[in-house]
Design a protein around this motif. Structure first.
Motif, mmCIF file in Angstrom:
data_model
loop_
_atom_site.group_PDB
_atom_site.id
_atom_site.type_symbol
_atom_site.label_atom_id
_atom_site.label_comp_id
_atom_site.label_asym_id
_atom_site.label_seq_id
_atom_site.Cartn_x
_atom_site.Cartn_y
_atom_site.Cartn_z
ATOM 1 N N TRP A 71 -3.840 6.047 5.265
ATOM 2 C CA TRP A 71 -4.599 5.233 6.204
ATOM 3 C C TRP A 71 -3.964 5.226 7.588
ATOM 4 O O TRP A 71 -4.672 5.064 8.589
ATOM 5 C CB TRP A 71 -4.792 3.835 5.658
ATOM 6 C CG TRP A 71 -5.868 3.785 4.592
ATOM 7 C CD1 TRP A 71 -6.582 4.834 4.106
ATOM 8 C CD2 TRP A 71 -6.337 2.645 3.906
ATOM 9 N NE1 TRP A 71 -7.472 4.417 3.154
ATOM 10 C CE2 TRP A 71 -7.339 3.069 3.006
ATOM 11 C CE3 TRP A 71 -6.007 1.302 3.948
ATOM 12 C CZ2 TRP A 71 -8.018 2.186 2.170
ATOM 13 C CZ3 TRP A 71 -6.682 0.434 3.113
ATOM 14 C CH2 TRP A 71 -7.675 0.864 2.240
ATOM 15 N N LYS A 72 -2.664 5.402 7.674
ATOM 16 C CA LYS A 72 -2.029 5.532 8.992
ATOM 17 C C LYS A 72 -2.562 6.772 9.698
ATOM 18 O O LYS A 72 -2.770 6.760 10.911
ATOM 19 C CB LYS A 72 -0.512 5.616 8.860
ATOM 20 C CG LYS A 72 0.157 4.287 8.686
ATOM 21 C CD LYS A 72 1.670 4.456 8.661
ATOM 22 C CE LYS A 72 2.373 3.136 8.573
ATOM 23 N NZ LYS A 72 3.835 3.288 8.571
ATOM 24 N N LEU A 129 -0.993 3.656 2.184
ATOM 25 C CA LEU A 129 -0.632 3.285 3.552
ATOM 26 C C LEU A 129 -0.436 4.526 4.422
ATOM 27 O O LEU A 129 -0.934 4.579 5.557
ATOM 28 C CB LEU A 129 0.629 2.432 3.570
ATOM 29 C CG LEU A 129 1.097 1.997 4.965
ATOM 30 C CD1 LEU A 129 0.056 1.110 5.632
ATOM 31 C CD2 LEU A 129 2.435 1.293 4.879
ATOM 32 N N GLY A 130 0.250 5.524 3.907
ATOM 33 C CA GLY A 130 0.478 6.751 4.672
ATOM 34 C C GLY A 130 -0.823 7.448 5.034
ATOM 35 O O GLY A 130 -0.995 7.924 6.165
ATOM 36 N N LEU A 145 0.812 -1.221 0.000
ATOM 37 C CA LEU A 145 0.000 0.000 0.000
ATOM 38 C C LEU A 145 0.843 1.269 0.000
ATOM 39 O O LEU A 145 0.368 2.321 -0.421
ATOM 40 C CB LEU A 145 -0.951 0.011 1.199
ATOM 41 C CG LEU A 145 -2.074 -1.017 1.164
ATOM 42 C CD1 LEU A 145 -2.901 -0.934 2.437
ATOM 43 C CD2 LEU A 145 -2.944 -0.853 -0.057
ATOM 44 N N SER A 146 2.080 1.186 0.436
ATOM 45 C CA SER A 146 2.938 2.370 0.408
ATOM 46 C C SER A 146 3.519 2.614 -0.981
ATOM 47 O O SER A 146 4.048 3.681 -1.249
ATOM 48 C CB SER A 146 4.071 2.244 1.432
ATOM 49 O OG SER A 146 4.919 1.172 1.090
ATOM 50 N N SER A 147 3.376 1.645 -1.884
ATOM 51 C CA SER A 147 3.968 1.779 -3.208
ATOM 52 C C SER A 147 2.993 2.291 -4.260
ATOM 53 O O SER A 147 3.353 2.442 -5.419
ATOM 54 C CB SER A 147 4.549 0.441 -3.660
ATOM 55 O OG SER A 147 3.523 -0.508 -3.875
ATOM 56 N N TYR A 199 -9.849 5.777 -2.396
ATOM 57 C CA TYR A 199 -10.383 4.832 -1.411
ATOM 58 C C TYR A 199 -11.783 5.247 -0.989
ATOM 59 O O TYR A 199 -12.241 6.369 -1.226
ATOM 60 C CB TYR A 199 -9.464 4.746 -0.189
ATOM 61 C CG TYR A 199 -9.241 6.059 0.518
ATOM 62 C CD1 TYR A 199 -10.121 6.504 1.504
ATOM 63 C CD2 TYR A 199 -8.164 6.874 0.180
ATOM 64 C CE1 TYR A 199 -9.926 7.713 2.134
ATOM 65 C CE2 TYR A 199 -7.961 8.082 0.811
ATOM 66 C CZ TYR A 199 -8.847 8.501 1.790
ATOM 67 O OH TYR A 199 -8.654 9.715 2.410
ATOM 68 N N ASP A 225 4.072 8.206 1.006
ATOM 69 C CA ASP A 225 3.795 6.880 1.562
ATOM 70 C C ASP A 225 2.536 6.241 0.999
ATOM 71 O O ASP A 225 2.033 5.252 1.543
ATOM 72 C CB ASP A 225 3.720 6.960 3.085
ATOM 73 C CG ASP A 225 5.049 7.355 3.694
ATOM 74 O OD1 ASP A 225 6.093 6.880 3.201
ATOM 75 O OD2 ASP A 225 5.053 8.150 4.646
ATOM 76 N N SER A 231 -5.749 5.911 11.177
ATOM 77 C CA SER A 231 -5.629 5.012 12.323
ATOM 78 C C SER A 231 -5.360 5.749 13.622
ATOM 79 O O SER A 231 -5.642 5.228 14.705
ATOM 80 C CB SER A 231 -4.539 3.961 12.080
ATOM 81 O OG SER A 231 -3.255 4.530 12.188
#
Length: 100
Positions: free
Chosen positions: A34-35, A31-32, A2-4, A9, A28, A38
């Motif tokens: 969604w972090k 993934l970045g 996911l970072s690539s 979304y 990122d 979180s």
């Protein structure tokens, strides 16, 4: 993985079916982004902020899905163009959690 990738979304609130469409194009990737969700649970989005202020544990009913993975080589503007198309297709401005 996911970072690539960049991408578009969907966050679905399973309490009432409301949806939020967003995009990720930063260093990122998805993934970045969604972090960020979180830790904040709202990602800085106005309607999600308001929703979670009135019901702080509502995020537990959110489901995160990838609508479209995109190359990170795309510009932010190109990624947002895809995001806007999904907002229009899903009606998330009029009937969901997107303001703009």
């Amino acid at each position: 993985m996911l970072s690539s990738v960049a991408g578009v979304y969907l966050i679905t609130d399973f309490t009432n079916g409301n949806q939020y469409v967003g995009s990720a194009s930063g260093k990122d990737g998805i993934l970045g982004r969604w972090k960020n969700y979180s830790t904040s649970f709202h990602g800085g989005n106005a309607k999600l902020v308001s929703l979670l202020q009135s019901e702080p544990s509502r995020y537990k009913k959110f489901q995160y899905s990838i609508l479209r993975a995109l190359p990170k080589s795309l510009t932010r503007s190109e990624v947002v163009t895809y995001e806007q198309k999904y907002k229009q297709k899903l009606g998330t401005r009029a009937f969901g959690l997107n303001c703009i």
